[in-house]
Design a protein around this motif. Sequence first.
Motif, PDB file in Angstrom:
ATOM      1  N   THR A 205      -8.047  -2.702   5.203  1.00  0.00           N
ATOM      2  CA  THR A 205      -8.859  -1.949   3.748  1.00  0.00           C
ATOM      3  C   THR A 205     -10.654  -1.587   3.989  1.00  0.00           C
ATOM      4  O   THR A 205     -10.421  -0.325   2.817  1.00  0.00           O
ATOM      5  CB  THR A 205      -8.342  -2.411   2.873  1.00  0.00           C
TER       6      THR A 205
ATOM      7  N   THR B 138      -3.062   3.498   1.843  1.00  0.00           N
ATOM      8  CA  THR B 138      -2.276   4.361   0.588  1.00  0.00           C
ATOM      9  C   THR B 138      -1.706   5.985   0.851  1.00  0.00           C
ATOM     10  O   THR B 138      -0.404   6.484   0.182  1.00  0.00           O
ATOM     11  CB  THR B 138      -2.612   4.002  -1.044  1.00  0.00           C
TER      12      THR B 138
ATOM     13  N   PHE C   8       1.297  -1.486   0.048  1.00  0.00           N
ATOM     14  CA  PHE C   8       0.128  -0.357  -0.009  1.00  0.00           C
ATOM     15  C   PHE C   8       0.256   1.128  -0.031  1.00  0.00           C
ATOM     16  O   PHE C   8       0.485   2.217  -0.310  1.00  0.00           O
ATOM     17  CB  PHE C   8      -0.608  -0.134   1.233  1.00  0.00           C
ATOM     18  N   HIS C   9       2.062   1.339   0.429  1.00  0.00           N
ATOM     19  CA  HIS C   9       2.769   2.714   0.535  1.00  0.00           C
ATOM     20  C   HIS C   9       4.484   1.511   1.070  1.00  0.00           C
ATOM     21  O   HIS C   9       4.400   1.592   1.656  1.00  0.00           O
ATOM     22  CB  HIS C   9       2.132   2.902   1.563  1.00  0.00           C
TER      23      HIS C   9
ATOM     24  N   ARG D 129       2.518  -3.010  -7.228  1.00  0.00           N
ATOM     25  CA  ARG D 129       2.361  -1.468  -7.869  1.00  0.00           C
ATOM     26  C   ARG D 129       1.566  -1.062  -8.183  1.00  0.00           C
ATOM     27  O   ARG D 129       0.610   0.004  -8.483  1.00  0.00           O
ATOM     28  CB  ARG D 129       4.102  -0.382  -7.631  1.00  0.00           C
TER      29      ARG D 129
END
Length: 174
Positions: free
Chosen positions: A167, A173, A61-62, A106
Amino acid sequence: MGSFLSKGSAFTLKTRPSANGLAKIGLVTALYLCLTLLLNPLSYGAVQLRLGEGLNHLTVFHRRYILALTLACALANLMSPLGIIDVIFGSLETLIMTSVSYWLTRHVKRVTYRLGMSTLSCTFFSWIIALELHFISHIPFWPTYATIALGELASLLLGAVVIYALTRRIDLTV
């Protein structure tokens, strides 16, 4: 953004992380440590179950979580019976597997696919720890890889369920 070489250069440095980003890194690092130390006797050796490994999914997510998890693994491995060797190799494995998970996912839109890909790639990279234990502790590679991979898989599957539920309520994110 600051310039790395000179004005107009293709190389640029990102500005400092925000306080919010640093807080998230610190929170994930602390959470990984707590979850790992919760089952301290099972967190090290040829049979491992590190609940903190379930947080590896955050990297899809990041990318900030790559740093958080690598740092957390290094700190947790300070308590390992193998000491600095485990700090180095465990942290290297975490850096590699979370970076690969980030890179592979990604451009993937579906959260379930991201989590599945992360589970598979992180489980695969358990061979690094099995190899470390093979050379340092002189235990057989393949059985060690099997037990470590199974523990990793269990932690990642549990983590995937928790992260998926998160989520639904939180945007991971940002």
